[in-house]
Write an enzyme that holds these catalytic residues in place. Structure first.
Site, PDB file in Angstrom:
ATOM      1  N   ASP A  18      -1.335   3.096  -2.039  1.00  0.00           N
ATOM      2  CA  ASP A  18      -0.850   2.925  -0.660  1.00  0.00           C
ATOM      3  C   ASP A  18       0.525   3.599  -0.576  1.00  0.00           C
ATOM      4  OD1 ASP A  18      -0.618   1.813   2.016  1.00  0.00           O
ATOM      5  OD2 ASP A  18       0.696   0.278   1.204  1.00  0.00           O
ATOM      6  N   SER A  19       1.067   3.640   0.636  1.00  0.00           N
ATOM      7  CA  SER A  19       2.417   4.193   0.795  1.00  0.00           C
ATOM      8  C   SER A  19       3.488   3.236   0.268  1.00  0.00           C
ATOM      9  CB  SER A  19       2.686   4.462   2.274  1.00  0.00           C
ATOM     10  OG  SER A  19       2.620   3.239   2.986  1.00  0.00           O
ATOM     11  N   CYS A  81      -5.043   2.034   2.127  1.00  0.00           N
ATOM     12  CA  CYS A  81      -4.136   2.484   3.186  1.00  0.00           C
ATOM     13  C   CYS A  81      -4.977   3.147   4.270  1.00  0.00           C
ATOM     14  CB  CYS A  81      -3.141   3.493   2.612  1.00  0.00           C
ATOM     15  SG  CYS A  81      -2.057   4.226   3.844  1.00  0.00           S
ATOM     16  N   GLU A 160       8.239  -3.736   4.372  1.00  0.00           N
ATOM     17  CA  GLU A 160       8.824  -3.108   3.177  1.00  0.00           C
ATOM     18  C   GLU A 160      10.209  -3.678   2.871  1.00  0.00           C
ATOM     19  OE1 GLU A 160       7.689  -0.821   0.826  1.00  0.00           O
ATOM     20  OE2 GLU A 160       5.706  -0.930   1.724  1.00  0.00           O
ATOM     21  N   CYS A 192      -3.796  -1.874   9.288  1.00  0.00           N
ATOM     22  CA  CYS A 192      -2.802  -1.305   8.371  1.00  0.00           C
ATOM     23  C   CYS A 192      -2.671  -2.357   7.277  1.00  0.00           C
ATOM     24  CB  CYS A 192      -1.469  -1.104   9.090  1.00  0.00           C
ATOM     25  SG  CYS A 192      -0.102  -0.751   7.945  1.00  0.00           S
ATOM     26  N   HIS A 194      -0.400  -3.231   5.462  1.00  0.00           N
ATOM     27  CA  HIS A 194       0.839  -4.023   5.450  1.00  0.00           C
ATOM     28  C   HIS A 194       0.723  -5.258   6.361  1.00  0.00           C
ATOM     29  CE1 HIS A 194       2.634  -0.409   3.708  1.00  0.00           C
ATOM     30  NE2 HIS A 194       3.760  -1.068   3.504  1.00  0.00           N
TER      31      HIS A 194
HETATM   32  N1  DGL Z   1      -0.314   0.606   4.699  1.00  0.00           N
HETATM   33  C1  DGL Z   1      -0.560   1.796   5.384  1.00  0.00           C
HETATM   34  C2  DGL Z   1      -1.822   1.737   6.232  1.00  0.00           C
HETATM   35  O1  DGL Z   1      -2.693   0.938   5.987  1.00  0.00           O
HETATM   36  C3  DGL Z   1       0.497   2.481   6.194  1.00  0.00           C
HETATM   37  C4  DGL Z   1       1.932   2.206   6.126  1.00  0.00           C
HETATM   38  C5  DGL Z   1       2.788   3.441   6.417  1.00  0.00           C
HETATM   39  O2  DGL Z   1       3.015   3.806   7.577  1.00  0.00           O
HETATM   40  O3  DGL Z   1       3.219   4.022   5.425  1.00  0.00           O
HETATM   41  O4  DGL Z   1      -1.973   2.530   7.138  1.00  0.00           O
END
Ligand code: DGL
Length: 281
Positions: A18-19, A81, A160, A192, A194
């Site tokens: 993931d990011s 992600c 984050e 997402c 997150h």
């Molecule tokens: N966790 C990531 C997703 O599911 C994205 C977060 C980011 O913008 O880096 O899209």
């Protein structure tokens, strides 16, 4: 359906990326469902956030991370992600020849099962919402439910930072979510990885009648299915997991420990090589 099992232990790890810390929601679900599987997790915190970036750039990062994981002999890649999935999942699958599991179909399936009034909301990054990937995934299920989408780019920054409940964040959430509430959705896809870390807040703003869908648990089931079908599941009772961050490992560890718990033993620095480059540490 034919289920194939090797019956032997397959020692290679599953690569999850993931990011940042968001994919840990998926890693957590995999650890719960498949406690015998070792994971290597990569959070690309040096280049986070992905959501506002052009798809081409996200694709380049995704291919670098995938290649680095394949060099480390992973038996499967989990794209934890949504933004990477919309930008690159086919490229990752083509480039690496290991099974690849994403999060969009599992989340969509769960939403279709959950909705009672056929009005489903989607929140995600700009990349995910703009791509229309969830609209296509929903259509592919054959449902006649309608999707109401909204990008919530600021959410990932709060997560984050480890902030899941500040007053400032509550105001941001109210701004993002009230239009969806007014549209009468009864199910909301957290598109997402997150966002499940903000479930308490999102539920509070949306009200108790709205079912929140995190793709994590459904994705873990897809991982299980793919492992069994390929005959590469593992039977080791004491797997060792590895966590890597491209940015500051200590910072990643501090936030990740809060969200994932003691499985985060030590976070190491990941040095990614450009695609075509050598292995990494
Ligand atoms: N966790 C990531 C997703 O599911 C994205 C977060 C980011 O913008 O880096 O899209």
């Amino acid at each position: 359906m034919v289920v194939r099992s090797s019956g032997t232990s397959e020692p290679r790890p599953i690569g999850v990326f993931d990011s940042g810390v968001g994919g840990l929601t998926v890693a957590r679900a995999i650890l719960e469902l498949l406690p015998h599987e070792p994971l290597i997790y990569v959070g690309d915190t040096a280049r986070f956030p992905y959501g506002p970036k052009p798809l081409e750039e996200i694709r380049r990062y995704a291919l670098e991370i995938a290649e680095s994981l394949v060099v480390r002999d992973v038996k499967m890649l989990v794209v934890a992600c949504n933004s990477v999935e919309v930008a690159a999942i086919d490229h990752v699958a083509e480039a690496h020849g290991v099974p690849v599991v994403g999060v969009i179909d599992p989340g969509t399936r769960a939403a279709v099962h959950a909705t009672r009034n056929g009005r489903i909301g989607l929140i995600g990054t700009e990349a995910t919402v703009k791509s229309g990937a969830y609209d296509r995934a929903l259509t592919a299920t054959g449902t006649d439910a309608t999707l109401f989408s909204r990008a919530c780019p600021a959410f990932v920054e709060y997560v984050e930072r480890g902030d899941t409940s500040s007053e400032e964040l509550r105001t941001v959430a109210e701004g993002y979510l009230s239009p969806l509430r007014e549209q009468g959705i009864d199910t909301l896809i957290l598109g997402c990885t997150h966002y499940p870390l903000l479930s308490g807040l999102i539920q509070l703003v949306m009200g108790d009648d709205v079912v929140l869908i995190s793709s994590a648990a459904e994705t873990a089931k897809d991982v299980y299915r793919a492992l069994v079908r390929s005959g590469i599941e593992r039977g080791d009772p004491h797997p060792r997991h590895e966590f890597l961050a491209t940015g500051d490992p200590a910072r990643f560890q501090a936030v990740a420990e809060v969200f994932l718990g003691p499985e985060i033993a030590e976070v190491r620095a990941a040095h990614l090589e450009p695609v075509g480059g050598g292995p990494w540490s």
